[in-house]
Design an enzyme around this catalytic site. Structure first.
Site, PDB file in Angstrom:
ATOM      1  N   HIS A   1      57.768  41.559  22.472  1.00 53.73           N
ATOM      2  CA  HIS A   1      56.789  41.878  21.716  1.00 53.73           C
ATOM      3  C   HIS A   1      56.763  41.983  20.245  1.00 53.73           C
ATOM      4  CE1 HIS A   1      55.347  43.353  25.635  1.00 53.73           C
ATOM      5  NE2 HIS A   1      54.035  42.809  25.307  1.00 53.73           N
TER       6      HIS A   1
ATOM      7  N   LYS B   1      58.127  36.591  29.169  1.00 52.09           N
ATOM      8  CA  LYS B   1      56.836  36.728  28.553  1.00 52.09           C
ATOM      9  C   LYS B   1      57.199  37.242  26.973  1.00 52.09           C
ATOM     10  CE  LYS B   1      54.223  40.312  29.021  1.00 52.09           C
ATOM     11  NZ  LYS B   1      53.279  41.227  29.512  1.00 52.09           N
TER      12      LYS B   1
HETATM   13  O1  LIG Z   1      52.302  41.881  27.067  1.00 50.44           O
HETATM   14  C1  LIG Z   1      51.157  41.973  27.119  1.00 50.44           C
HETATM   15  C2  LIG Z   1      50.177  40.835  26.507  1.00 50.44           C
HETATM   16  C3  LIG Z   1      48.961  41.498  25.565  1.00 50.44           C
HETATM   17  O2  LIG Z   1      49.688  42.282  24.670  1.00 50.44           O
HETATM   18  C4  LIG Z   1      48.055  40.505  24.858  1.00 50.44           C
HETATM   19  O3  LIG Z   1      48.324  40.231  24.030  1.00 50.44           O
HETATM   20  O4  LIG Z   1      47.230  39.957  25.923  1.00 50.44           O
HETATM   21  C5  LIG Z   1      48.362  42.724  26.604  1.00 50.44           C
HETATM   22  C6  LIG Z   1      49.438  43.499  27.315  1.00 50.44           C
HETATM   23  O5  LIG Z   1      48.652  44.556  27.994  1.00 50.44           O
HETATM   24  C7  LIG Z   1      50.339  42.857  28.144  1.00 50.44           C
HETATM   25  O6  LIG Z   1      51.224  43.876  28.863  1.00 50.44           O
END
Ligand SMILES: O=C1C[C@@](O)(C(=O)O)C[C@@H](O)[C@@H]1O
Length: 228
Positions: free
Chosen positions: A122, A149
């Site tokens: 992220h 991801k």
């Molecule tokens: O990594 C992700 C994606 C996310 O951050 C989103 O942007 O929808 C939501 C989070 O809960 C998930 O773990």
């Protein structure tokens, strides 16, 4: 796990049974249990919540997000214990690429139980350049992730384009590409045309910027022929 695209609902322990009942009505495929957002980190308590998700017959992603990537300050060894306790109820374990002390262990926990590992990354500030995104994908792949991801805050249409194009170049892998923020909203549907295998939604409380409410998302997926 082959019914792509999958619609995933992140949920914490707040009124979980009410959330699960609503998720049934909204045709949600999987629940992401955001254990890092729980009010109580007692293992027995966490396992009870995981069992509740399975009682409603949902697929489940277990996530204990690190503080560095938007989660809570839980010791690495405690995170591993949580994953070990919930893996039997989960289909996928989500661990960050940057959680270098434990990500290999969590991947092993998943594999030993015949479950899938999802290695995530992220960036809540920006969308990296193409070579940086590719390195994230390559590093996660080298770790042995079943699913990779990456969720980036997109600040321009160029960011959206780059995010989708890099994803399309890596179709040999199972990917989840997410553009966070208002500009990134389109990626939560269009991403499936570029190789994403799942997307995250919300009912009531959103867990991240730019998520599309579940009812609206399902309708959009149907409109674009991505959902029966
Ligand atoms: O990594 C992700 C994606 C996310 O951050 C989103 O942007 O929808 C939501 C989070 O809960 C998930 O773990």
């Amino acid at each position: 796990m082959e019914k792509y695209p999958l619609v995933v609902l992140p949920a914490d322990d707040n009124e979980l049974e009410k959330t699960l009942a609503m998720a049934v009505d909204k045709s949600i495929d999987m629940i992401e249990l955001r254990i890092d957002q729980f009010s109580n980190f007692d293992i027995k308590y966490i396992v009870e919540k995981a069992q509740l998700v399975k009682k409603y017959d949902f697929g489940m992603i277990a996530t204990v997000r690190s503080k560095e990537e938007g989660g809570t300050d839980i010791q690495d060894e405690d995170r591993v214990k949580i994953f070990e306790a919930v893996v039997e109820y989960a289909d996928i374990l989500d661990i960050e690429l940057t959680s270098k002390r434990i990500n290999h262990k969590v991947i092993e926990i998943a594999k030993d139980e015949g479950k899938l590992s999802l290695v995530s990354y992220h960036d809540f500030e920006k969308t990296p350049e193409e070579d940086e995104i590719q390195k994230i994908i390559d590093d996660a792949s080298a770790l042995g992730a079943d699913i990779i991801k990456y969720a980036f805050t997109v600040n321009s249409v160029e960011d959206v384009s780059r995010l989708m194009c890099v994803t399309a170049k890596n179709r040999d892998k199972k990917l989840v590409a997410i553009g966070m923020g208002e500009l990134g909203r389109i990626t939560r549907v269009a991403g499936f045309f570029f190789g994403s295998v799942l997307t995250y939604t919300y009912i009531g409380k959103s867990f991240a910027p730019g998520q599309i409410e579940a009812g609206r998302l399902i309708e959009e997926l149907k409109f674009y022929g991505l959902r029966g």
